[in-house]
Design a protein around this motif. Structure first.
Motif, PDB file in Angstrom:
ATOM      1  N   PRO A   1       0.805  -1.230   0.000  1.00 24.15           N
ATOM      2  CA  PRO A   1       0.000   0.000   0.000  1.00 24.15           C
ATOM      3  C   PRO A   1       0.832   1.271   0.000  1.00 24.15           C
ATOM      4  CG  PRO A   1      -0.076  -1.055   2.154  1.00 24.15           C
ATOM      5  CD  PRO A   1       0.615  -2.017   1.232  1.00 24.15           C
ATOM      6  N   VAL A   2       2.029   1.232   0.607  1.00 29.64           N
ATOM      7  CA  VAL A   2       2.890   2.420   0.571  1.00 29.64           C
ATOM      8  C   VAL A   2       3.257   2.749  -0.876  1.00 29.64           C
ATOM      9  CG1 VAL A   2       5.156   3.343   1.185  1.00 29.64           C
ATOM     10  CG2 VAL A   2       3.804   2.131   2.909  1.00 29.64           C
ATOM     11  N   ALA A   3       3.646   1.731  -1.632  1.00 34.10           N
ATOM     12  CA  ALA A   3       4.024   1.961  -3.023  1.00 34.10           C
ATOM     13  C   ALA A   3       2.840   2.457  -3.847  1.00 34.10           C
ATOM     14  CB  ALA A   3       4.581   0.673  -3.628  1.00 34.10           C
ATOM     15  N   VAL A   4       1.661   1.910  -3.600  1.00 36.75           N
ATOM     16  CA  VAL A   4       0.490   2.282  -4.398  1.00 36.75           C
ATOM     17  C   VAL A   4       0.105   3.736  -4.175  1.00 36.75           C
ATOM     18  CG1 VAL A   4      -1.971   1.847  -4.771  1.00 36.75           C
ATOM     19  CG2 VAL A   4      -0.381  -0.077  -4.539  1.00 36.75           C
ATOM     20  N   ILE A   5      -0.013   4.158  -2.915  1.00 39.53           N
ATOM     21  CA  ILE A   5      -0.441   5.534  -2.669  1.00 39.53           C
ATOM     22  C   ILE A   5       0.673   6.509  -3.054  1.00 39.53           C
ATOM     23  CG2 ILE A   5       0.286   5.625  -0.246  1.00 39.53           C
ATOM     24  CD1 ILE A   5      -2.923   7.184  -1.795  1.00 39.53           C
ATOM     25  N   ALA A   6       1.928   6.103  -2.872  1.00 41.96           N
ATOM     26  CA  ALA A   6       3.045   6.960  -3.299  1.00 41.96           C
ATOM     27  C   ALA A   6       3.057   7.113  -4.811  1.00 41.96           C
ATOM     28  CB  ALA A   6       4.371   6.375  -2.805  1.00 41.96           C
ATOM     29  N   GLU A   7       2.738   6.032  -5.525  1.00 39.87           N
ATOM     30  CA  GLU A   7       2.651   6.092  -6.989  1.00 39.87           C
ATOM     31  C   GLU A   7       1.542   7.037  -7.421  1.00 39.87           C
ATOM     32  OE1 GLU A   7       4.051   4.794 -10.776  1.00 39.87           O
ATOM     33  OE2 GLU A   7       4.840   4.417  -8.774  1.00 39.87           O
ATOM     34  N   MET A   8       0.403   6.980  -6.749  1.00 37.59           N
ATOM     35  CA  MET A   8      -0.710   7.864  -7.089  1.00 37.59           C
ATOM     36  C   MET A   8      -0.330   9.327  -6.898  1.00 37.59           C
ATOM     37  SD  MET A   8      -4.123   6.011  -5.593  1.00 37.59           S
ATOM     38  CE  MET A   8      -5.195   7.266  -6.302  1.00 37.59           C
ATOM     39  N   LEU A   9       0.386   9.608  -5.807  1.00 42.72           N
ATOM     40  CA  LEU A   9       0.733  10.986  -5.491  1.00 42.72           C
ATOM     41  C   LEU A   9       1.968  11.470  -6.248  1.00 42.72           C
ATOM     42  CD1 LEU A   9      -0.040  10.856  -1.713  1.00 42.72           C
ATOM     43  CD2 LEU A   9      -0.963  12.559  -3.265  1.00 42.72           C
ATOM     44  N   GLY A  10       2.743  10.540  -6.789  1.00 36.37           N
ATOM     45  CA  GLY A  10       3.936  10.926  -7.517  1.00 36.37           C
ATOM     46  C   GLY A  10       5.150  11.106  -6.629  1.00 36.37           C
ATOM     47  N   ILE A  11       5.211  10.367  -5.506  1.00 35.87           N
ATOM     48  CA  ILE A  11       6.388  10.404  -4.644  1.00 35.87           C
ATOM     49  C   ILE A  11       7.486   9.587  -5.313  1.00 35.87           C
ATOM     50  CG2 ILE A  11       7.310   9.896  -2.352  1.00 35.87           C
ATOM     51  CD1 ILE A  11       5.056  11.919  -2.270  1.00 35.87           C
ATOM     52  N   PRO A  12       8.659  10.158  -5.555  1.00 32.46           N
ATOM     53  CA  PRO A  12       9.739   9.394  -6.198  1.00 32.46           C
ATOM     54  C   PRO A  12      10.076   8.137  -5.395  1.00 32.46           C
ATOM     55  CG  PRO A  12      10.274  11.731  -6.144  1.00 32.46           C
ATOM     56  CD  PRO A  12       9.040  11.565  -5.313  1.00 32.46           C
ATOM     57  N   GLU A  13      10.389   7.074  -6.106  1.00 38.94           N
ATOM     58  CA  GLU A  13      10.658   5.789  -5.447  1.00 38.94           C
ATOM     59  C   GLU A  13      11.807   5.897  -4.456  1.00 38.94           C
ATOM     60  OE1 GLU A  13      11.103   1.101  -6.758  1.00 38.94           O
ATOM     61  OE2 GLU A  13      10.585   2.639  -8.224  1.00 38.94           O
ATOM     62  N   ALA A  14      12.792   6.711  -4.743  1.00 38.93           N
ATOM     63  CA  ALA A  14      13.946   6.842  -3.856  1.00 38.93           C
ATOM     64  C   ALA A  14      13.585   7.478  -2.519  1.00 38.93           C
ATOM     65  CB  ALA A  14      15.025   7.684  -4.541  1.00 38.93           C
ATOM     66  N   ASP A  15      12.442   8.152  -2.441  1.00 36.27           N
ATOM     67  CA  ASP A  15      12.052   8.842  -1.210  1.00 36.27           C
ATOM     68  C   ASP A  15      11.028   8.062  -0.387  1.00 36.27           C
ATOM     69  OD1 ASP A  15      13.651  10.909  -2.063  1.00 36.27           O
ATOM     70  OD2 ASP A  15      11.998  12.130  -2.843  1.00 36.27           O
TER      71      ASP A  15
END
Length: 405
Positions: free
Chosen positions: A150-164
């Protein structure tokens, strides 16, 4: 009052380990109980909780109608201000018209069509995480599957860079500590520090997206702001934090709680393994009900209300006991049983009314995807050690869940 305190003890490890017998006693004792240690009215029955979630005489805030003094409350300490600025400008802690305006903007990213488009990404990621766990012969299901999905999914939706993305979970955990009852000053200190760091990070990310927009939700909120939708930068930051926190916290805990429940009910786990396609939809709902990831939800009483003959006056705070409501025999047949085929399941794990969880459809997809991937990749998955439970009461989950393949 003393009797209630003897039954309801959210700071006791024994209570946190299994609060459901205490809930049954609270329900038997009545419909509203004043709890002095947190200065709240406990509401344990399903019908009352469901009704009060929809009752506009209650609110997540009172500041849209009253000052602290008018409401008989004391303002938070000045040193806690960074947390409250961040928290109080998110739509979960706002009422109309601000809540309506922000939710309308955010809901565009959570339409059924938009969420459904995420399904292939969610399922592919769940399958990869499950495969990696199996390749290693097992490990901590919380750290290896329940958290990263779920962290990856919501971060992907918001556009949080993977490195962060490794930054998000510690910030979220520190902030969510403030949602427990009577959090200690050390918890507040950590929440304030996380609020400052999280806000600073998002302020820089928003500035970057203004210069180079993408297809993510942050870019969409910026575009709406630029088009005159009246979304302040602080509301944008607070909304992103809320989505990041709520977008994974409940799913992480529901996944871990759910698998622990399955391991303790081997006949139900065997039935799910035998026919996952048929059982998964109802299994997701039942696991959310059986060990509720959010045990309590607070509301302020904006106008006097009556609960079962007890008048709860304006200025009071009610603690709606989701975990108790989800085990109320008046709403569920044999609520103590884990029944993955349960059809009549009006659980309130996603709340109700205007604050119903906007991400509920996405959470259901994530839970089903991780369950399906682990059932497929690890048909012999078993518990390797007694799990370590988090000490929290309100946000219920496990520190770790060690499994073997």
């Amino acid at each position: 009052m003393e009797g209630v305190q003897a039954v309801f003890d959210p700071w006791s490890p024994d209570f946190v380990a299994d609060p459901y017998p205490a809930y049954a006693e609270l329900r038997a004792r009545g419909r509203a109980h004043y709890f002095a240690p947190s200065d709240q009215w406990l509401v344990p029955h399903h019908a009352d909780v469901a009704a009060l979630l929809r009752d506009r005489r209650l609110g997540r805030t009172y500041r849209h109608r009253f000052t602290h003094e008018e409401f008989g409350r004391t303002a938070p300490p000045p040193e806690h201000e960074p947390f409250h600025v961040l928290n109080d400008n998110g739509m979960l802690d706002l009422e109309a018209p601000a809540h309506t305006r922000i939710r309308r903007l955010v809901s565009k990213a959570f339409t059924a069509r938009t969420v459904e488009r995420l399904r292939p990404y969610v399922e592919a990621l769940a399958d990869r995480l499950a495969a990696e766990l199996v390749a290693d012969g097992g490990g901590d299901l919380v750290a290896r599957v329940a958290e990263p999905l779920p962290v990856a999914v919501i971060a992907e939706m918001l556009g949080i860079p993977e490195a962060d993305r490794h930054l998000l979970r510690p910030w979220s955990a520190a902030i969510c500590g403030m949602y427990e009852l009577n959090p200690p000053e050390e918890t507040a200190r950590r929440a304030v520090a996380a609020s400052l760091e999280f806000s600073g990070y998002l302020r820089e990310l928003i500035a970057a997206r203004r210069s180079a927009p993408g297809e993510d939700l942050i870019s969409g909120l910026i575009a709406a702001y630029d088009e005159g939708e009246s979304l302040s930068e602080q509301e944008m930051i607070s909304t992103c934090v809320l989505l990041l926190n709520a977008g994974h916290e409940a799913t992480v805990n529901a996944t871990a709680n759910g698998w622990y429940a399955l391991f303790r009910h081997p006949a139900q786990l065997a039935a799910l393994r035998a026919d996952p396609t048929a059982l998964l939809p109802t299994a997701v709902e039942e696991l959310l009900r059986h060990d509720t990831p959010l045990q309590l939800f607070e509301r302020w009483v904006l106008d006097d209300i009556e609960i079962g003959g007890t008048v709860v006056p304006r200025g009071s705070e009610v603690a709606l006991l989701f975990g108790s409501a989800n085990h109320d025999p008046a709403a569920f047949d044999h609520p103590e049983r884990l029944d993955l085929a349960r059809k009549d399941n009006p659980h309130i794990s996603f709340s109700a009314g205007i604050h119903y969880c906007i991400g509920a459809p996405l959470a259901r997809i994530e839970l089903a995807a991780s369950l399906a991937a682990l059932l497929r990749r690890a048909p012999g998955l078993r518990l390797a050690a007694a799990p370590e439970r988090k000490p929290n009461f309100v946000i219920r989950g496990l520190r770790e869940l060690l499994v073997a393949v």
